[in-house]
Design a protein around this motif. Structure first.
Motif, PDB file in Angstrom:
ATOM      1  N   GLN A 159       0.828  -1.194   0.000  1.00 44.83           N
ATOM      2  CA  GLN A 159       0.000   0.000   0.000  1.00 44.83           C
ATOM      3  C   GLN A 159       0.861   1.243   0.000  1.00 44.83           C
ATOM      4  O   GLN A 159       1.779   1.385   0.785  1.00 44.83           O
ATOM      5  CB  GLN A 159      -0.900  -0.002   1.220  1.00 44.83           C
ATOM      6  CG  GLN A 159      -0.133  -0.114   2.522  1.00 44.83           C
ATOM      7  CD  GLN A 159      -1.037   0.056   3.719  1.00 44.83           C
ATOM      8  OE1 GLN A 159      -2.233   0.064   3.575  1.00 44.83           O
ATOM      9  NE2 GLN A 159      -0.475   0.190   4.888  1.00 44.83           N
ATOM     10  N   TYR A 160       0.607   2.120  -0.925  1.00 41.95           N
ATOM     11  CA  TYR A 160       1.288   3.395  -0.946  1.00 41.95           C
ATOM     12  C   TYR A 160       0.364   4.522  -0.563  1.00 41.95           C
ATOM     13  O   TYR A 160       0.808   5.631  -0.381  1.00 41.95           O
ATOM     14  CB  TYR A 160       1.856   3.654  -2.350  1.00 41.95           C
ATOM     15  CG  TYR A 160       3.035   2.766  -2.672  1.00 41.95           C
ATOM     16  CD1 TYR A 160       4.295   3.069  -2.182  1.00 41.95           C
ATOM     17  CD2 TYR A 160       2.886   1.626  -3.445  1.00 41.95           C
ATOM     18  CE1 TYR A 160       5.377   2.273  -2.467  1.00 41.95           C
ATOM     19  CE2 TYR A 160       3.963   0.819  -3.737  1.00 41.95           C
ATOM     20  CZ  TYR A 160       5.212   1.144  -3.238  1.00 41.95           C
ATOM     21  OH  TYR A 160       6.281   0.350  -3.510  1.00 41.95           O
ATOM     22  N   ARG A 161      -0.903   4.269  -0.493  1.00 37.30           N
ATOM     23  CA  ARG A 161      -1.839   5.318  -0.124  1.00 37.30           C
ATOM     24  C   ARG A 161      -2.871   4.736   0.821  1.00 37.30           C
ATOM     25  O   ARG A 161      -3.184   3.552   0.753  1.00 37.30           O
ATOM     26  CB  ARG A 161      -2.580   5.850  -1.346  1.00 37.30           C
ATOM     27  CG  ARG A 161      -1.734   6.432  -2.434  1.00 37.30           C
ATOM     28  CD  ARG A 161      -2.619   6.782  -3.613  1.00 37.30           C
ATOM     29  NE  ARG A 161      -3.344   5.619  -4.092  1.00 37.30           N
ATOM     30  CZ  ARG A 161      -4.636   5.644  -4.426  1.00 37.30           C
ATOM     31  NH1 ARG A 161      -5.338   6.738  -4.311  1.00 37.30           N
ATOM     32  NH2 ARG A 161      -5.230   4.554  -4.865  1.00 37.30           N
ATOM     33  N   GLU A 162      -3.404   5.651   1.608  1.00 39.52           N
ATOM     34  CA  GLU A 162      -4.427   5.168   2.529  1.00 39.52           C
ATOM     35  C   GLU A 162      -5.655   4.692   1.779  1.00 39.52           C
ATOM     36  O   GLU A 162      -6.459   3.954   2.319  1.00 39.52           O
ATOM     37  CB  GLU A 162      -4.804   6.262   3.540  1.00 39.52           C
ATOM     38  CG  GLU A 162      -5.486   7.474   2.941  1.00 39.52           C
ATOM     39  CD  GLU A 162      -4.513   8.566   2.579  1.00 39.52           C
ATOM     40  OE1 GLU A 162      -3.365   8.271   2.239  1.00 39.52           O
ATOM     41  OE2 GLU A 162      -4.914   9.735   2.641  1.00 39.52           O
ATOM     42  N   HIS A 163      -5.808   5.099   0.547  1.00 36.95           N
ATOM     43  CA  HIS A 163      -7.007   4.740  -0.199  1.00 36.95           C
ATOM     44  C   HIS A 163      -6.806   3.544  -1.133  1.00 36.95           C
ATOM     45  O   HIS A 163      -7.664   3.266  -1.969  1.00 36.95           O
ATOM     46  CB  HIS A 163      -7.495   5.944  -1.001  1.00 36.95           C
ATOM     47  CG  HIS A 163      -7.770   7.144  -0.145  1.00 36.95           C
ATOM     48  ND1 HIS A 163      -8.530   7.088   0.997  1.00 36.95           N
ATOM     49  CD2 HIS A 163      -7.360   8.432  -0.252  1.00 36.95           C
ATOM     50  CE1 HIS A 163      -8.578   8.295   1.548  1.00 36.95           C
ATOM     51  NE2 HIS A 163      -7.882   9.121   0.821  1.00 36.95           N
ATOM     52  N   SER A 166      -6.379  -2.727  -1.421  1.00 32.95           N
ATOM     53  CA  SER A 166      -5.928  -3.940  -0.731  1.00 32.95           C
ATOM     54  C   SER A 166      -6.676  -5.162  -1.275  1.00 32.95           C
ATOM     55  O   SER A 166      -7.579  -5.724  -0.640  1.00 32.95           O
ATOM     56  CB  SER A 166      -6.156  -3.809   0.774  1.00 32.95           C
ATOM     57  OG  SER A 166      -5.689  -4.967   1.453  1.00 32.95           O
ATOM     58  N   ILE A 200     -10.628  -1.299   4.553  1.00 27.93           N
ATOM     59  CA  ILE A 200     -11.719  -0.662   5.279  1.00 27.93           C
ATOM     60  C   ILE A 200     -11.592   0.863   5.250  1.00 27.93           C
ATOM     61  O   ILE A 200     -12.247   1.576   6.015  1.00 27.93           O
ATOM     62  CB  ILE A 200     -11.833  -1.149   6.736  1.00 27.93           C
ATOM     63  CG1 ILE A 200     -10.531  -0.895   7.511  1.00 27.93           C
ATOM     64  CG2 ILE A 200     -12.205  -2.622   6.787  1.00 27.93           C
ATOM     65  CD1 ILE A 200     -10.663  -1.161   9.010  1.00 27.93           C
ATOM     66  N   ASP A 201     -10.726   1.355   4.357  1.00 25.99           N
ATOM     67  CA  ASP A 201     -10.679   2.791   4.127  1.00 25.99           C
ATOM     68  C   ASP A 201     -12.028   3.267   3.607  1.00 25.99           C
ATOM     69  O   ASP A 201     -12.761   2.518   2.952  1.00 25.99           O
ATOM     70  CB  ASP A 201      -9.583   3.118   3.114  1.00 25.99           C
ATOM     71  CG  ASP A 201      -9.527   4.588   2.785  1.00 25.99           C
ATOM     72  OD1 ASP A 201     -10.081   4.967   1.722  1.00 25.99           O
ATOM     73  OD2 ASP A 201      -8.975   5.354   3.577  1.00 25.99           O
ATOM     74  N   ILE A 202     -12.339   4.494   3.881  1.00 27.70           N
ATOM     75  CA  ILE A 202     -13.642   5.039   3.520  1.00 27.70           C
ATOM     76  C   ILE A 202     -13.939   4.881   2.029  1.00 27.70           C
ATOM     77  O   ILE A 202     -15.095   4.741   1.625  1.00 27.70           O
ATOM     78  CB  ILE A 202     -13.749   6.512   3.948  1.00 27.70           C
ATOM     79  CG1 ILE A 202     -15.171   7.009   3.702  1.00 27.70           C
ATOM     80  CG2 ILE A 202     -12.700   7.371   3.245  1.00 27.70           C
ATOM     81  CD1 ILE A 202     -15.493   8.325   4.316  1.00 27.70           C
ATOM     82  N   HIS A 203     -12.891   4.871   1.194  1.00 24.65           N
ATOM     83  CA  HIS A 203     -13.123   4.689  -0.240  1.00 24.65           C
ATOM     84  C   HIS A 203     -13.771   3.352  -0.546  1.00 24.65           C
ATOM     85  O   HIS A 203     -14.461   3.204  -1.547  1.00 24.65           O
ATOM     86  CB  HIS A 203     -11.800   4.768  -1.016  1.00 24.65           C
ATOM     87  CG  HIS A 203     -11.318   6.161  -1.232  1.00 24.65           C
ATOM     88  ND1 HIS A 203     -10.773   6.592  -2.414  1.00 24.65           N
ATOM     89  CD2 HIS A 203     -11.278   7.223  -0.412  1.00 24.65           C
ATOM     90  CE1 HIS A 203     -10.437   7.857  -2.315  1.00 24.65           C
ATOM     91  NE2 HIS A 203     -10.722   8.266  -1.106  1.00 24.65           N
ATOM     92  N   ARG A 205     -15.499   1.314   1.782  1.00 25.16           N
ATOM     93  CA  ARG A 205     -16.361   0.826   2.856  1.00 25.16           C
ATOM     94  C   ARG A 205     -17.581   0.105   2.329  1.00 25.16           C
ATOM     95  O   ARG A 205     -18.165  -0.724   3.018  1.00 25.16           O
ATOM     96  CB  ARG A 205     -16.776   1.968   3.786  1.00 25.16           C
ATOM     97  CG  ARG A 205     -17.628   3.030   3.145  1.00 25.16           C
ATOM     98  CD  ARG A 205     -18.045   4.113   4.114  1.00 25.16           C
ATOM     99  NE  ARG A 205     -19.024   3.639   5.099  1.00 25.16           N
ATOM    100  CZ  ARG A 205     -19.745   4.443   5.868  1.00 25.16           C
ATOM    101  NH1 ARG A 205     -19.585   5.738   5.797  1.00 25.16           N
ATOM    102  NH2 ARG A 205     -20.607   3.962   6.724  1.00 25.16           N
ATOM    103  N   GLU A 206     -18.012   0.474   1.120  1.00 28.50           N
ATOM    104  CA  GLU A 206     -19.192  -0.178   0.557  1.00 28.50           C
ATOM    105  C   GLU A 206     -18.861  -1.490  -0.135  1.00 28.50           C
ATOM    106  O   GLU A 206     -19.751  -2.257  -0.475  1.00 28.50           O
ATOM    107  CB  GLU A 206     -19.863   0.754  -0.453  1.00 28.50           C
ATOM    108  CG  GLU A 206     -20.181   2.139   0.081  1.00 28.50           C
ATOM    109  CD  GLU A 206     -21.271   2.113   1.116  1.00 28.50           C
ATOM    110  OE1 GLU A 206     -22.185   1.286   0.982  1.00 28.50           O
ATOM    111  OE2 GLU A 206     -21.208   2.904   2.068  1.00 28.50           O
TER     112      GLU A 206
END
Lengths: 255, 463
Positions: A159-163, A166, A200-203, A205-206
């Motif tokens: 992972q390079y970004r929180e978004h 994964s 489980i990042d907000i991007h 979550r769905e």
């Protein structure tokens, strides 16, 4: 019949209620610009509302009436189909359409499996929920009945970004293939790898996240681009997993 | 005077979402006008995302649906021009995570905001603006963003010198403020801070090297870099006024080779992720003074801490103090300086261990660079485990503190359990709550509602 069927009105609105116009050219919410289509309505019965919005019977809601419908006068009773606009100490909504109280709220409709009649709104909402699944299934590249027999991270995931999504792979063991060509599955039985976003990042979550042993009807989407090397199919939408019983619904609609 | 307000409106008393990652903007011309944001959705699931607005200095709040791009956003920050009342927003849209720059000349007017810019492969826009012109009509807007388009130089600033009235793109163009090589990208936070005299700073994390990687983390060597422009970034080579004496490159490295443990997918600190925390604030009394805060792991690869560091420069960013303040096991530093030169420092710290650990949100005020006495207010405290996390970030990848005149205005997110013991300096709720029974109540003021994460507004005014 008013400006569209009950079902059409529900499809384009989130809050439906019966009510009586109390005052015209008035508002319960500051900053809402007032004109001859701004009315304050006393709520009668709430027929549909988002789970987090409660508009109690007897409360007052500011409604900006649709410019495409006739104006209303104090005392007029209608069923209002609306969308949220301002939520504060009071609520202001924008009208999408309306009907008579009887047309929307009276228990005159029937639903499969129920002996008692229901309101047209309740019946239409059930239809809309089914329609959503049916339409989504029409766009699926594969439909299988299966359970999760394996979960594993895609190799080299860094992972390079929180978004970042994964990516993980769910292995589904099928016992029925309703649609699609699945390598490794013969006569409806076999296994298929399915890619999904495990973040489980907000991007994400769905995005559906299969669990070990989880079973049901899976609506799969063909993986494209570089991701295809990991799995032929993907899970993308919250409704990609349905109860197996939905198979009957899909077959009724020719899927 | 210190006031804390839960900004969820009464008519949304039944809401139970994780309203994390808050942001705030205060109209400097009329500080009673305030706009706040969080990961809050349109309760009706429509096509416009909401902002919270207050017309009375934060005492009462409403939710209004004016942000295009879907029922929520994936990132959102806001900033008022210092005059004229225009509000700008940098968002990542819910629909496709594209960066949008938005504008409205009046956030209280209920019309949807106008899209000025749309761009893909972006992250974490941070919005700030300053107004000039004899008629107060020229908005200089700076939006820090992590732009993967010019990778590996991803730390960037979108800027416009006159954003208020022109048609899209309203003069916006992006400038990569990262001038050095990186490990592929810079860190997510890029934070600009503008002074009315034309000085504009920007701070960012330069990811120097990747030390270790796994599916749930990155271990990195990181520099903290500050760039500066002295003329509103109007020149041909913006943000080039600060030259690092060690390598001759634009952008002074405040610290180098700091260890950062970046965990986007897990929450090692009280259900919260770590790896990207940064704030910068310029002193309105003199742009020579600038403050910075960031987080790193002092213990290195073997460590477990996550430490906030606060430093100051008094020579326009050329040299920096040593740490003037450190806070262990903390994140979300938010800095602001008022027009008396008083520094406000807000942050969220995990205090305690095991099941008893608590998130404690604090505001510190210092006029002497943290030389005692330092005023400390505990704004909020809550068990880290309640409520359970729904998604990341749990509390947010940032909070925000701004100063207007002598006053500080801030916003943070935390557990909304209605217990006055969690609010040592008091709180006001608009949503229905029984503080005796420690229970949230629905709009009917009867039905219990489970606890969740809410945004809380803070206002400090020196007497």
């Amino acid at each position: 019949m008013p400006n569209g069927s009950i079902k059409e009105l529900l499809a384009s609105s989130s809050l439906a209620f019966t009510g009586t116009v109390e005052t015209v050219r008035a508002t319960t919410v500051p900053d809402v610009p007032v004109n001859d289509r701004t009315v304050v309505v006393q709520v009668g019965e709430v027929l549909r509302s988002p789970p987090e919005v409660a508009v109690p019977s007897g409360s007052r809601v500011t409604v900006q009436l649709s410019p495409d419908l006739p104006p209303l006068n104090p005392g007029d009773q209608r069923t209002f189909f609306t969308n949220g606009w301002v939520y504060g100490e009071n609520v202001a909504v924008i009208e999408v359409g309306r009907s008579s109280v009887e047309e929307a709220a009276a228990p005159t409709a029937r639903m499969a499996g129920l002996e008692a009649s229901v309101s047209p709104v309740a019946a239409a909402m059930a239809e809309l929920a089914q329609d959503e699944v049916v339409e989504h299934a029409r766009g699926a590249d594969a439909i299988v009945r299966a359970r999760v027999v394996g979960l594993s991270a895609v190799p080299e995931t860094v992972q390079y970004r929180e978004h970042d999504p994964s990516w993980w792979i769910a292995t589904l063991e099928t016992d029925l293939v309703e649609r699609g060509e699945l390598p490794g599955v013969t006569g409806g039985v076999g296994t298929v790898a399915v890619l999904y976003a495990n973040s489980i990042d907000i991007h994400w979550r769905e995005s559906p996240k299969p669990k070990a042993g989880q079973g049901g009807l899976w609506l799969l989407h063909r993986t494209t681009g570089e991701l295809a090397r990991w799995a032929p199919f993907q899970l993308l939408h919250p409704i990609d997993l349905q109860p197996s019983i939905q198979l009957d619904l899909l077959r009724e609609h020719g899927i | 005077m210190l006031r804390i307000v839960n900004i969820i409106p009464r008519t949304l008393s039944a809401e139970f979402q994780q309203d994390s990652e808050p942001n705030i903007a205060v109209n400097p011309e009329d500080p009673k006008q305030i706009v706040a944001t969080a990961f809050t959705r349109d309760p009706g699931g429509g096509q416009l995302a909401p902002v919270f607005v207050s017309r009375d200095g934060g005492e009462t709040w409403e939710l209004r649906l004016i942000v295009p791009g879907g029922l929520s956003t994936r990132d959102i920050t806001v900033g008022f021009g210092t005059r004229g009342g225009a509000l700008y927003a940098g968002i990542l849209t819910f629909a496709d995570a594209k960066l949008n720059i938005l504008r409205t000349d009046n956030p209280f007017a209920l019309a949807p905001m106008t899209v000025l810019v749309e761009r893909d492969k972006e992250d974490q826009p941070w919005t700030t603006a300053v107004t000039t012109g004899a008629d107060g009509g020229q908005d200089h807007v700076y939006i820090g963003h992590n732009d993967r388009n010019p990778a590996p130089h991803t730390a960037s600033v979108f800027l416009s010198q006159d954003a208020r009235t022109p048609a899209p793109p309203a003069g916006f163009a992006t400038d990569a403020v990262e001038r050095r090589d990186t490990a592929g990208v810079d860190g997510p936070p890029v934070r600009p801070a503008a002074h009315p005299d034309g000085t504009v700073y920007a701070a960012f994390q330069r990811w120097v090297d990747q030390l270790a990687a796994g599916s749930t983390f990155l271990d990195l060597k990181v520099d903290v870099v500050v760039v500066r422009d002295d003329a509103f970034a109007t020149g041909a080579n913006p943000f080039s006024a600060l030259i690092d004496p060690n390598d001759g490159t634009a952008g002074v490295r405040v610290v180098t080779d700091r260890f950062v443990h970046f965990t986007a997918k897990t929450g090692p600190l009280g259900q919260e992720r770590i790896g990207a925390d940064m704030s910068i604030a310029v002193d309105p009394t003199t742009s020579d003074n600038v403050w910075i805060a960031w987080c790193d792991r002092v213990g290195g690869q073997a460590g477990t801490d996550w430490t906030i560091h606060v430093r100051r420069s008094t020579d326009r960013g050329q040299t920096w103090s040593d740490d003037l303040r450190t806070v262990t096991n903390a994140k979300n530093p938010a800095l602001a300086v008022n027009d008396r030169g008083l520094l406000g420092f807000m942050f969220q710290q995990l205090i305690g261990t095991g099941a008893a650990a608590r998130w404690v949100t604090q505001l510190e005020l210092t006029s002497g660079a943290f030389t005692p006495p330092v005023t400390n207010f505990v704004l909020h405290t809550a068990l880290f485990s309640e409520p359970p996390r729904i998604f990341l970030p749990y509390l947010g990848d940032y909070i925000r503190l701004v100063a207007v005149g002598e006053d500080f205005y801030g916003i943070f997110s935390g557990s909304n359990l209605p217990d006055m013991a969690n609010f040592p300096n008091g709180v006001t709720y608009q949503r229905n709550a029984d503080f005796d029974a420690h229970t949230l109540l629905g709009t009917d003021n009867v039905t219990p509602v489970g606890i969740s994460v809410d945004p809380f507004f803070v206002h400090y005014s020196p007497d």
